[in-house]
Scaffold this motif. Structure first.
Motif: not given
Lengths: 221, 440
Positions: B359, B355-356, A110, A78, A106-107, B346-353, A54, B431, A81-82, A87
């Motif tokens: 959205q 994808q954000i 993606y 990304s 959510l995870p 969202r980014k912590a759980f894998g969303a790319t720029n 992060l 993040i 992490r996914n 976390f």
């Protein structure tokens, strides 16, 4: 599983330079449950953020799950992490506009997982934290302990190899804190999930395999 | 994924009702006005009967005759040379005044000088809607009559509901025949559907109805009349070699500027026998759009009128679009900033720029399309009332496919522009910083 070699993190402004992490060397094996303790501002969360990709270290080398990750571009980071990391945050960070089950999936969103499979996996994760009956509720309808259990379900739904928890019991009373800790221990023992947890609570830290202590950005124990 | 975007967009909109109301009001009101304007211009300038040829038309509307007067002024400059006065006189001729007469043309003048221009396919003369009284069932109807020739029907391609136009021989023979507009058929003959062969009395003359045309939905003078008669039935109100009641429409073979030049050049051949009264003749041929612009903003050069009106319209429309977009961007920045913590999670759980970014832009597109739909319905209602009240004269606003597509494009333009900038900024958020805001 996690290896840090001479990892430093320095925050620089025009006038001040603050060392948050100072040449940390650390190896965490697969299946270990490690807790990190230290006074406020000693760099615990920074260390966790650096391990969790992060935040980027200023210097040093990081290897997570056998992969040298610090040269990854944003998209690869990304994806990593996914697939490999989960976390849990002190203040839960559930998305208020989404229902419990939508937060948990959510995870998977993606990962190109079908809607049906997402729902099945999320329901199973919620069941494992004892909240299957709450899946259509919204975060605002849950207690603090329930929110954190939803957050744990979200962290484990993608079956990550490593779980990073930043003061997961910090906002909970001791009873709820123990419930959350029980779930984490069970995950560690039954699923062999590697867990790194930042905590202020000695009692919680004692229940983990290993305790690391930080002081002013340096590892002291 | 798309289903999730829609679901989330809907939840975000329904969670902040006041914000959503303000945003949707802004979008829908702006879109409604834009749709009405688009519809108005489509009615006036869309390529549809009877104005399908409008882009090839050059119109000779008015002739100007003027007398320019010159005064010669003698300036005497006196100097003294060794005490002796020396007079130096210079003469200066200045244009000191003019008298102007402007009117439509004498019919013969048009026929003699402009019928045979090289670059035209056809030409027609007509007068623009002289008003007459007709009587039906003891009540008076005031109707506008256009006296025209046979080629009028080739240049202005009316849709005939029944019957036919009058032909060249009928014009030459001064036949007492009439083509009437649908609205006159209704008001004069009532519910009687079968009007062909019936007579309408105008100024004590009876005209046989040989055709009924569909009412036009735009506003050019020669076409929005109630009745068309062969021009040979009209009496010139005054016998003047230059002025009269007629205008001319020239159907160019594609190069309207060339046709305009030819018309001006042809006007130079007109001899002025009235040297004492007038000594200059000015002809300003105009295109259909220039004619329209000239009525809104007069400039001696019709091209400049059109240019001014075009830029004014573009400026006003841009401003009208820009202001709500800036407002939307402002609202969206604060709304998305509010959700920075969500972006962090969202980014912590894998969303790319990307994808954000997708959205948030998607959310804005959904929001704008809802606003567009409301704006569309509002425009539909407004059009109904505008058409009912006849406040735009003959112009009838209507919904159609291209109109809907324009509106949809405007909607998407709004959605993407107002969502893209803040979303782009926020998708690049670190993040750790995003999570620190702790809004969740």
């Amino acid at each position: 599983m996690i290896q840090l070699e001479n990892v430093s993190k320095v925050y620089r402004t025009k006038t001040i330079e603050t060392t948050a992490l100072n040449e940390i060397n650390l190896t965490i094996s697969e299946g270990e449950f490690v807790s990190i303790m230290g006074p406020s501002g000693c760099g615990k969360s920074t260390l966790l953020n650096v391990i969790g990709l992060l935040d980027e270290p200023t210097e040093g080398k990081i290897t997570v799950a056998g992969e040298s990750v610090q040269n990854y571009n944003s998209k690869a980071t990304s994806k990593f992490r996914n697939q490999k990391l989960g976390f849990i945050f002190q203040s839960f960070h559930l998305i208020p506009d989404l229902s419990v089950i939508d937060n948990v999936e959510l995870p998977l969103l993606y990962r190109n997982v079908s809607a049906k499979e997402r729902k099945e996996l999320s329901a199973a994760a919620l069941e494992s934290v004892g909240l299957k009956n709450r899946m259509d509720h919204f975060p605002s309808q849950l207690s603090g302990g329930q929110k954190q259990r939803v957050a744990i379900a979200r962290a484990i739904v993608g079956n990550p190899a490593i779980l990073l928890a930043d003061e997961p019991t910090g906002n909970l009373d001791s009873h709820m804190g123990n419930e959350v800790m029980d779930i984490l221990l069970k995950l560690n023992q039954e699923q062999n999930t590697t867990i790194v947890m930042v905590t202020h609570d000695e009692n919680m830290a004692k229940r983990t395999n290993r305790l690391l202590r930080l002081y002013d950005g340096s590892q002291v124990a | 994924m798309i289903k999730n975007y829609i679901k989330l967009a809907w939840r975000v909109l329904s969670r902040k009702k006041f914000f959503t109301f303000i945003t949707l009001f802004g979008i829908s009101f702006t879109l409604m006005v834009l749709m009405l304007i688009t519809s108005y211009f489509q009615a006036e300038f869309g390529s549809k009967a009877p104005m399908k040829n409008q882009d090839e038309l050059v119109i000779l509307e008015y002739l100007t005759l003027q007398k320019v007067m010159y005064d010669t002024i003698a300036v005497v400059d006196t100097t003294f040379d060794s005490g002796v006065a020396v007079y130096d006189t210079t003469y200066d001729t200045k244009r000191t005044g003019r008298s102007i007469s402007t009117s439509s043309f004498n019919e013969k003048l048009l026929q003699d000088h402009f019928r045979d221009l090289e670059s035209i396919k056809a030409s027609t003369i007509f007068n623009t809607g002289i008003r007459h009284d007709v009587f039906v069932n003891n009540s008076k109807l005031q109707i506008a009559i256009n006296h025209c020739d046979a080629p009028f029907w080739d240049i202005f391609n009316f849709q005939f509901i029944e019957g036919r136009p009058f032909d060249a021989s009928e014009v030459t023979q001064q036949a007492q025949v009439a083509v009437i507009a649908q609205k006159l058929a209704k008001s004069y003959f009532g519910k009687d559907k079968n009007v062909l062969g019936k007579f309408i009395t105008v100024d004590a003359r009876q005209y046989k109805v040989i055709g009924v045309v569909k009412d036009p939905t735009s506003s050019p003078d020669p076409i929005i009349v109630d009745m068309f008669l062969p021009y040979t039935n009209a009496e010139e109100s005054y016998r003047d070699p230059y002025f009269g009641n007629y205008s001319m429409a020239l159907l160019s073979d594609g190069n309207v500027e060339k046709t305009k030049k030819e018309a001006i050049s042809a006007s130079h051949d007109i001899s002025l026998d009235l040297q004492d009264e007038y000594n200059e003749l000015i002809l300003k041929p105009v295109t259909y759009k220039e004619l329209y612009a000239k009525a809104l903003y007069y400039d001696e050069d019709p091209a400049k009128s059109l240019q001014f009106i075009s830029w004014l319209l573009i400026g006003l429309l841009s401003l009208f679009i820009l202001l709500p977009v800036l407002n939307l961007i402002n609202l969206n920045v604060s709304r998305i900033m509010d959700r920075s913590s969500e972006i962090g999670v969202r980014k912590a759980f894998g969303a790319t720029n990307s994808q954000i970014l997708t959205q948030f832009v998607f959310e804005n597109i959904v929001q704008t399309l809802i606003g567009g739909l409301i704006g569309f319905l509002l425009a539909f209602i407004a059009m109904y009332f505008i058409n009912q009240s006849k406040s735009l004269g003959a112009v009838v606003l209507e919904m159609n496919v291209s109109f809907f597509l324009y509106s949809l494009l405007i909607c998407l333009f709004f959605g993407i522009l107002s969502g893209l900038l803040p979303a782009l900024k926020m998708s690049k958020l670190q993040i750790v910083n995003a999570l620190k805001t702790n809004q969740l």
